[in-house]
Write an enzyme that holds these catalytic residues in place. Structure first.
Site, PDB file in Angstrom:
ATOM      1  N   ARG A  49       0.829  -1.205   0.000  1.00  0.00           N
ATOM      2  CA  ARG A  49       0.000   0.000   0.000  1.00  0.00           C
ATOM      3  C   ARG A  49       0.862   1.252   0.000  1.00  0.00           C
ATOM      4  O   ARG A  49       0.505   2.280  -0.592  1.00  0.00           O
ATOM      5  CB  ARG A  49      -0.921  -0.016   1.220  1.00  0.00           C
ATOM      6  CG  ARG A  49      -1.784   1.234   1.394  1.00  0.00           C
ATOM      7  CD  ARG A  49      -2.632   1.157   2.658  1.00  0.00           C
ATOM      8  NE  ARG A  49      -1.821   1.058   3.863  1.00  0.00           N
ATOM      9  CZ  ARG A  49      -1.283   2.104   4.498  1.00  0.00           C
ATOM     10  NH1 ARG A  49      -1.435   3.329   4.010  1.00  0.00           N
ATOM     11  NH2 ARG A  49      -0.578   1.933   5.608  1.00  0.00           N
ATOM     12  N   HIS A  81       0.751 -10.249  15.017  1.00  0.00           N
ATOM     13  CA  HIS A  81       0.582  -8.807  14.931  1.00  0.00           C
ATOM     14  C   HIS A  81       0.145  -8.257  16.287  1.00  0.00           C
ATOM     15  O   HIS A  81      -0.657  -8.885  16.987  1.00  0.00           O
ATOM     16  CB  HIS A  81      -0.473  -8.444  13.883  1.00  0.00           C
ATOM     17  CG  HIS A  81       0.090  -8.188  12.531  1.00  0.00           C
ATOM     18  ND1 HIS A  81      -0.261  -8.926  11.421  1.00  0.00           N
ATOM     19  CD2 HIS A  81       0.988  -7.254  12.093  1.00  0.00           C
ATOM     20  CE1 HIS A  81       0.386  -8.460  10.365  1.00  0.00           C
ATOM     21  NE2 HIS A  81       1.156  -7.448  10.746  1.00  0.00           N
TER      22      HIS A  81
END
Length: 223
Positions: free
Chosen positions: A96, A175
């Site tokens: 991204r 994460h």
């Protein structure tokens, strides 16, 4: 090839800061456990660059050096409120934003010709169960994204599946949320204290070393 160590080695990796952040909670938490003894095993913490390609090179070097029996890579997931073991790594880079060296691969494989995906070999559901029992918000995640975190996760799992020196070793990716100091810059963003993150890593390592077959309990999501 280096000889296997007499006592088991656990490798924890964390990333350098990225996208204008001054710190990365993954490295802050991981480095707090460098040298920690978990039973007979010794934990080693290593910093990994947030750069496509370079991250895998760094992982290969340290795995050649340490010959770990367990590898847990940690990454920042700003916006998540829980400690989230990842279930699956996919063979695609689709950035991204550029990485720390300005690289921005789009729709290219992490490893050309390799399998579409690999499942974590950590007992992700047992880890979540033990984290919750220890008072840590946690859940199984079914997407590690397509940035350098997934890139490193996939590269790790491919090495564990194909490299002779990694036979019998287990690994995966987790994460974690922002630290409070980071979340203060993003009103409404969730965070988790460094103390809680470090405690969660201890629980993760203990569980991963002790549990060889994951528990069969729900960890799915509707979306």
């Amino acid at each position: 090839m280096p000889a296997k160590r007499a006592s088991p080695t656990v490798l924890l990796t964390g990333f350098e800061p990225f996208e204008q952040e001054l710190l990365n909670p993954s490295w802050e938490a991981v480095r707090a456990l460098d040298g920690w003894k978990c039973g007979r095993a010794t934990v080693h913490a290593r910093l990994v660059p947030c750069v496509f390609g370079d991250a895998l090179d760094a992982l290969d070097r340290v795995m050649d050096e340490l010959q770990p029996v367990l590898v847990v890579c940690i990454g920042q997931a700003g916006g998540r409120a829980e400690f989230t073991p990842e279930r699956i790594a996919i063979n695609v880079d689709d950035a991204r934003v550029p990485d720390n060296h300005g690289r921005q691969p789009i729709d290219v494989p992490v490893v050309p010709g390799a399998p579409t995906a690999y499942f974590s070999t950590l007992p992700v559901k047992a880890i979540v169960r033990e984290l919750r029992a220890g008072g840590v918000p946690a859940s199984v995640s079914n997407s590690a994204g397509t940035f350098v975190c997934n890139h490193l996760f996939y590269g790790l799992m491919h090495r564990l599946a194909t490299h002779p020196s990694a036979a019998g070793a287990r690994g995966g990716f987790i994460h974690i949320p922002y630290l409070p100091a980071q979340a203060a810059r993003f009103p409404g963003a969730p965070s988790m204290s460094l103390e809680t993150l470090v405690d969660a890593l201890r629980i993760t390592v203990k569980t991963a070393l002790a549990v060889k077959h994951d528990v069969a309990e729900t960890g799915g999501q509707l979306h």
